[in-house]
Design a protein around this motif. Sequence first.
Motif, PDB file in Angstrom:
ATOM      1  N   SER A 107       0.837  -1.205   0.000  1.00 12.97           N
ATOM      2  CA  SER A 107       0.000   0.000   0.000  1.00 12.97           C
ATOM      3  C   SER A 107       0.871   1.253   0.000  1.00 12.97           C
ATOM      4  O   SER A 107       2.068   1.206   0.314  1.00 12.97           O
ATOM      5  CB  SER A 107      -0.910   0.006   1.224  1.00 12.97           C
ATOM      6  N   ASP A 108       0.282   2.389  -0.337  1.00 14.07           N
ATOM      7  CA  ASP A 108       1.048   3.637  -0.406  1.00 14.07           C
ATOM      8  C   ASP A 108       1.642   4.022   0.948  1.00 14.07           C
ATOM      9  O   ASP A 108       2.758   4.547   1.019  1.00 14.07           O
ATOM     10  CB  ASP A 108       0.158   4.766  -0.946  1.00 14.07           C
ATOM     11  N   VAL A 109       0.913   3.733   2.025  1.00 15.04           N
ATOM     12  CA  VAL A 109       1.414   4.066   3.366  1.00 15.04           C
ATOM     13  C   VAL A 109       2.652   3.246   3.689  1.00 15.04           C
ATOM     14  O   VAL A 109       3.663   3.773   4.181  1.00 15.04           O
ATOM     15  CB  VAL A 109       0.314   3.826   4.424  1.00 15.04           C
ATOM     16  N   VAL A 110       2.596   1.941   3.394  1.00 18.75           N
ATOM     17  CA  VAL A 110       3.746   1.064   3.669  1.00 18.75           C
ATOM     18  C   VAL A 110       4.917   1.432   2.762  1.00 18.75           C
ATOM     19  O   VAL A 110       6.073   1.438   3.195  1.00 18.75           O
ATOM     20  CB  VAL A 110       3.344  -0.409   3.474  1.00 18.75           C
ATOM     21  N   MET A 111       4.645   1.743   1.500  1.00 22.76           N
ATOM     22  CA  MET A 111       5.714   2.152   0.588  1.00 22.76           C
ATOM     23  C   MET A 111       6.443   3.384   1.100  1.00 22.76           C
ATOM     24  O   MET A 111       7.681   3.444   1.102  1.00 22.76           O
ATOM     25  CB  MET A 111       5.145   2.441  -0.798  1.00 22.76           C
TER      26      MET A 111
END
Length: 238
Positions: A107-111
Amino acid sequence: MYRETAGEISKKLLADNTKYNALEVGHAMSENIEPHLRESIENYKNLINENEFCVVMVVAKDTLLKNIVRRKFYCWPYLPKPRPNQAVFLYNKGLDRITKRLWVLPSDVVMAELHSLPQVDKRYQTMKEWSDAFYHGWQFIKGEKGNSRFYNADPFHFWKKIRQQHTITMPSEHEYFLAHREELIQAGCKVPDSHIPEPFDFSKIAIKQIVDTCDASLDKDGLSSLRQTENPKGSIAR
């Protein structure tokens, strides 16, 4: 065999307060995807005129149930644009099998979190490399009167990284179109016929009867479809 509906799954997820890490989510989303990958390959392999092509899985949110996500599969004749919640595999027609896992992005948050950390656990190292390649080259350009924007100074870096990592030569979408530019121009495109309906010809429209909408109307059986009774004060009660 009973299968839970999307609504039932959504309700169950709302009651689940458990925190899951990116690897657990990734493993869960990757379970039982082989039949879907094969189905996508069979649907596309006669349409793509290349010996190798990409099989893509993306995880997208449901438009109605906000806590439900769906896996979507498709094939591309070139390296697709990287995006969060995406897995890309390389399929070879001659071998009739998937030969490489090109990349998997969380996900964008994890990236963003992986990219911001100087060091990560070995389990996340490859995913961090892909995340770093995704964010590479982005710069913030400050402009006048609020016209600031982000600009990618090296938009091809991610694909260069993937080609180097897997020793492949497959082009990106932009590079593919440039390489086949003349073929595409010569092939042209057929503009479909318009399906927009023709406008009314008002000269052929005639008024048969004027109806007072305040009057009660009768159906074929002679029953009133709109019952009206007058009350003592003279107003209409329905």
